[in-house]
Design a protein around this motif. Sequence first.
Motif, PDB file in Angstrom:
ATOM      1  N   LEU A   1      35.819  37.873  46.804  1.00  0.00           N
ATOM      2  CA  LEU A   1      36.737  38.980  47.095  1.00  0.00           C
ATOM      3  C   LEU A   1      36.024  40.323  46.898  1.00  0.00           C
ATOM      4  O   LEU A   1      36.175  41.241  47.709  1.00  0.00           O
ATOM      5  CB  LEU A   1      37.961  38.876  46.162  1.00  0.00           C
ATOM      6  CG  LEU A   1      38.969  40.014  46.205  1.00  0.00           C
ATOM      7  CD1 LEU A   1      39.568  40.166  47.599  1.00  0.00           C
ATOM      8  CD2 LEU A   1      40.098  39.776  45.208  1.00  0.00           C
ATOM      9  N   THR A   2      35.237  40.400  45.840  1.00  0.00           N
ATOM     10  CA  THR A   2      34.535  41.649  45.541  1.00  0.00           C
ATOM     11  C   THR A   2      33.512  41.976  46.629  1.00  0.00           C
ATOM     12  O   THR A   2      33.419  43.123  47.069  1.00  0.00           O
ATOM     13  CB  THR A   2      33.834  41.541  44.171  1.00  0.00           C
ATOM     14  OG1 THR A   2      34.797  41.105  43.223  1.00  0.00           O
ATOM     15  CG2 THR A   2      33.272  42.867  43.725  1.00  0.00           C
ATOM     16  N   ILE A   3      32.771  40.977  47.058  1.00  0.00           N
ATOM     17  CA  ILE A   3      31.752  41.219  48.092  1.00  0.00           C
ATOM     18  C   ILE A   3      32.417  41.734  49.378  1.00  0.00           C
ATOM     19  O   ILE A   3      31.987  42.731  49.957  1.00  0.00           O
ATOM     20  CB  ILE A   3      30.949  39.925  48.383  1.00  0.00           C
ATOM     21  CG1 ILE A   3      30.054  39.587  47.190  1.00  0.00           C
ATOM     22  CG2 ILE A   3      30.105  40.077  49.650  1.00  0.00           C
ATOM     23  CD1 ILE A   3      29.416  38.208  47.253  1.00  0.00           C
ATOM     24  N   PHE A   4      33.504  41.088  49.767  1.00  0.00           N
ATOM     25  CA  PHE A   4      34.167  41.528  50.999  1.00  0.00           C
ATOM     26  C   PHE A   4      34.830  42.890  50.822  1.00  0.00           C
ATOM     27  O   PHE A   4      34.769  43.739  51.703  1.00  0.00           O
ATOM     28  CB  PHE A   4      35.177  40.472  51.476  1.00  0.00           C
ATOM     29  CG  PHE A   4      34.516  39.370  52.247  1.00  0.00           C
ATOM     30  CD1 PHE A   4      33.854  38.346  51.592  1.00  0.00           C
ATOM     31  CD2 PHE A   4      34.504  39.362  53.633  1.00  0.00           C
ATOM     32  CE1 PHE A   4      33.212  37.330  52.281  1.00  0.00           C
ATOM     33  CE2 PHE A   4      33.866  38.359  54.346  1.00  0.00           C
ATOM     34  CZ  PHE A   4      33.215  37.334  53.664  1.00  0.00           C
TER      35      PHE A   4
ATOM     36  N   LEU B   1      41.564  46.225  48.763  1.00  0.00           N
ATOM     37  CA  LEU B   1      40.567  46.678  47.789  1.00  0.00           C
ATOM     38  C   LEU B   1      39.596  47.661  48.440  1.00  0.00           C
ATOM     39  O   LEU B   1      39.264  48.705  47.864  1.00  0.00           O
ATOM     40  CB  LEU B   1      39.813  45.434  47.299  1.00  0.00           C
ATOM     41  CG  LEU B   1      39.033  45.492  46.021  1.00  0.00           C
ATOM     42  CD1 LEU B   1      39.889  46.005  44.879  1.00  0.00           C
ATOM     43  CD2 LEU B   1      38.509  44.100  45.664  1.00  0.00           C
ATOM     44  N   GLY B   2      39.171  47.330  49.638  1.00  0.00           N
ATOM     45  CA  GLY B   2      38.191  48.151  50.347  1.00  0.00           C
ATOM     46  C   GLY B   2      38.716  49.543  50.654  1.00  0.00           C
ATOM     47  O   GLY B   2      38.033  50.544  50.409  1.00  0.00           O
ATOM     48  N   ILE B   3      39.926  49.618  51.149  1.00  0.00           N
ATOM     49  CA  ILE B   3      40.482  50.931  51.506  1.00  0.00           C
ATOM     50  C   ILE B   3      40.646  51.791  50.251  1.00  0.00           C
ATOM     51  O   ILE B   3      40.246  52.956  50.227  1.00  0.00           O
ATOM     52  CB  ILE B   3      41.834  50.779  52.260  1.00  0.00           C
ATOM     53  CG1 ILE B   3      41.554  50.251  53.668  1.00  0.00           C
ATOM     54  CG2 ILE B   3      42.602  52.098  52.304  1.00  0.00           C
ATOM     55  CD1 ILE B   3      42.761  50.058  54.538  1.00  0.00           C
TER      56      ILE B   3
ATOM     57  N   PHE C   1      35.103  32.396  38.827  1.00  0.00           N
ATOM     58  CA  PHE C   1      34.258  33.546  39.140  1.00  0.00           C
ATOM     59  C   PHE C   1      33.875  33.635  40.622  1.00  0.00           C
ATOM     60  O   PHE C   1      33.932  34.727  41.209  1.00  0.00           O
ATOM     61  CB  PHE C   1      33.011  33.571  38.249  1.00  0.00           C
ATOM     62  CG  PHE C   1      32.167  34.773  38.502  1.00  0.00           C
ATOM     63  CD1 PHE C   1      32.635  36.042  38.182  1.00  0.00           C
ATOM     64  CD2 PHE C   1      30.923  34.668  39.110  1.00  0.00           C
ATOM     65  CE1 PHE C   1      31.886  37.173  38.440  1.00  0.00           C
ATOM     66  CE2 PHE C   1      30.163  35.785  39.377  1.00  0.00           C
ATOM     67  CZ  PHE C   1      30.649  37.041  39.042  1.00  0.00           C
ATOM     68  N   PRO C   2      33.505  32.536  41.266  1.00  0.00           N
ATOM     69  CA  PRO C   2      33.155  32.654  42.693  1.00  0.00           C
ATOM     70  C   PRO C   2      34.282  33.265  43.530  1.00  0.00           C
ATOM     71  O   PRO C   2      34.014  34.001  44.481  1.00  0.00           O
ATOM     72  CB  PRO C   2      32.880  31.210  43.113  1.00  0.00           C
ATOM     73  CG  PRO C   2      32.480  30.523  41.868  1.00  0.00           C
ATOM     74  CD  PRO C   2      33.284  31.153  40.780  1.00  0.00           C
ATOM     75  N   ALA C   3      35.532  32.981  43.164  1.00  0.00           N
ATOM     76  CA  ALA C   3      36.656  33.542  43.929  1.00  0.00           C
ATOM     77  C   ALA C   3      36.659  35.067  43.807  1.00  0.00           C
ATOM     78  O   ALA C   3      36.844  35.787  44.790  1.00  0.00           O
ATOM     79  CB  ALA C   3      37.978  32.975  43.413  1.00  0.00           C
ATOM     80  N   THR C   4      36.448  35.547  42.592  1.00  0.00           N
ATOM     81  CA  THR C   4      36.420  37.002  42.381  1.00  0.00           C
ATOM     82  C   THR C   4      35.199  37.605  43.076  1.00  0.00           C
ATOM     83  O   THR C   4      35.288  38.669  43.686  1.00  0.00           O
ATOM     84  CB  THR C   4      36.376  37.302  40.867  1.00  0.00           C
ATOM     85  OG1 THR C   4      37.543  36.744  40.288  1.00  0.00           O
ATOM     86  CG2 THR C   4      36.346  38.790  40.591  1.00  0.00           C
TER      87      THR C   4
END
Lengths: 525, 339
Positions: free
Chosen positions: B108-111, B215-217, B102-105
């Motif tokens: 990635l999600t936060i960034f 993901l961000g774009i 979960f921390p990996a996801t």
Amino acid sequence: MKSKVLSLALLAIFVFSVVASGCIGGEKTTTQTGGAGYAEQIVIGVTDKVTDLDPANAYDFYTWEVLNNIMEGLVKYKPGTLEIEPALAESWEVNEDSTVWTFHLRKDLKFADGTPLKAQDVVRSIERVMTIQGDPSWLVTDFVEKVEAKDDYTVVFYLKQPTSYFLALLTTPPYFPVHPSYSPNEIQSDQTAGGAGPYKIAKWVRDEELVLEANPNYYGEPPKTKRIIIKFYRDASTMRLALQNGEIDIAWRTLRPTDIESLKSEGKYSVIEVPGGFIRYVCLNTKAEPTSNVKVRQALAAAIDRQEISNKVFKGTVEPLYSLIPNGMWSHIDAFKEKYGDGNIELAKKLLKEAGYDESNPLMIQLWYTPTHYGDTEADLAQVLKEQWERTGVIKVDIKSAEWGTYVDYARKGQMQVYLLGWYPDYLDPDDYTTPFLKSTANSWAGTGYTNPTVDELLTKAQSLTDQNERTKLYEQVQKILAEEVPYIPLIQGKLFVVTSPDVKGVTIGPDMIFKYSTIYKEKG
Amino acid sequence: MARGIGQYIVIRGLMIIPTILILYTIVFIFLRILPGNPVLAVVGTKNISPEQLQHLMEMAGLDKPLYVQYFDYLWKMLHGDFGVTLAFPMGKPVVEYLKLRFPATLELTIFGFTVSVLLGLLTGTIAATKKGTKIDTGMRLYSIIAYTLFIPWFGMMLQYVFGIHFHVLPTSGRIDPGIELQRITGLYVLDSILTGNWEAFTSAISHLILPATTLGIVLSGAYTRLVRNNMVDVLSQDFIRSYYARGVRDWKVTWYALKNAFIPVVTLMGLQFAILLGGAVLTETTFNWPGMGTFIVDRIDYRDYNAIQGAVVFFAFFVGLISLIVDIVYALLDPRVKY
């Protein structure tokens, strides 16, 4: 004014990106340099997974590869050959009827943490496999009656029946002595204590990373590379990109045929090709119509063009196979080629006519495949087979697929007519390519329903004989019966491809298909 | 007011429970409807007897009636136990995997979230301040293209350009092999800062750039449109005209307008976070990111019921929690919201 602010903001983002890329990125250097003139670390990418670090339960090829690097048995294959040489045992004797095998251990053996390894550890480990009854335990329990330590350095195996290929069995992980910290009666899937192999596990993050370090207590020559890092990839495309970007030094099991072809043509990488012992074949249900008719099965065998399959589906990364016993293994004969030729449409039509089928009354069959378990070429394989069979003008093929869990269920219950499967050997002997398929007490997993008392008898006899010439005759006979009765149609034999960056040397993979990491190195530079 | 918001939080919090229950039920039913079972997927073509097969089924608890399996797992979940894995390695607590993956996801999600919000605010603001110009059209076009980009394809394009062509960024994984990082939170960037491991920090950041940008774009498009439309609305209001009349600088006016246009964006941020987690599954697969997404996909291959159920329920709980936080922030920001 507004536009100035915006321009500044955009410029700032651009500069940040460039600086970030420049500072953080740069050519990846996965290698650190160490002593002995070689790089200290090599990174290997794989798309396989380590299933179980307990040799009492591990039963897949890639996990066996890892176990072979962190453990060792009493004997092993000489790198790159089928020749068996001493490993933890320095010598051995066998009684006349090959039922009692006595092994003499080296005196200076230690596990990776320095704990001495004695005959009692070998016995404990084998008894552990017998107690736990994990997936590969049959490799021990079907053969070994009991095992004893005569003294600290002598192990004696008493077998249930004469087993001529017992040394080949001893090269498999269930026979590897494990560290005393493995629980005596339960599976320990994430146990990293290992055994007495050239490497020890330094770090293990399942499905992510496995770090191996040279075992300082290894009895043999120290590995050329101190640290091996295995990176696990979900798919071959990402692994290929990682190789091209220098994130890994070696791309191993398994790149797609198209990737291999294109990496070869780039000319920047060493593409090492090794004959592989894994085979692919068609299963035919001998108990259900219409494949219960032997003429139908023979016709299907005759119409297949293996060279076309190799070229079209696998881009030449496999070779045609005309028996279940692979090319290059003693006793192999091209039984199917001798009987049917290859892509013999006329013969197929003739056989179908004898079975009562023609253009006006075509043979309808369902061909099953499983979409991901054997890689993403499977749908193409099914399609090419369909085309080849339909070239007769007498066969109509309906392609069906099911996901692996379901597929296995269907196969075991005999619910499919014609279906594709593959086989990785457990031990390198013709027995492993015949008994599990053809012996009526051993082939229920395949769902073909094949039984033949003569074949059963031949296989039992071959298992107990020690004379290889005698055994060869029996296996040749079995292969001829297989070609006559066709419960399986051998298709292709795989080759293995290791793609490395040009400075990686020393890759040696033998017919056992196990990649021993201790021989690879990368020169400092 | 304090009592009001307290009640509001409790009620919104309780609403997470039926959501999770419904999702668990759906996942449970779907997994069982599909043919095949985890034990067979693991056993494969191995030659084992029907007795051994039955023994494995019993070990996995799959011999029990469905309703017993359903309530057993539910009961365990209520106690924070997500069961044990049914496939390799058999019998390992699912929660251990969740802790690991979960921390990996989350990282990635936060960034990805940060990239999407920043890009969305920037492009939306530019579009609004340049309303009716070619730049506005360009930004609106950007939002549509970004929103429709297919993550694996776009990710692969970035991998080719920045990884293979320019060799400036890694294409997969979370950190360079061989770098040792002490695990505290499981968020590599944070852990490397906490431990002062700057080699790990630069490696973790470099590994994050491509997946987080992908993901961000892709998710910034929605913000672009929302921010633009709200800003256009706010910029046409009287108080903005009065700012201009008083000679307030352009960038200051834009800033005031942005603050006013921000409230609906907060709502979208809550919704987007859930979508982000979904997008993370695709991104993780593309970039070989060892998070929850790749974990679920791996476990689906094995038909590992417990792991899939556990991961989905955990995901749902987390998304519910984020939605709750967003709702609270929204309520605090907008005085018109009644508790």
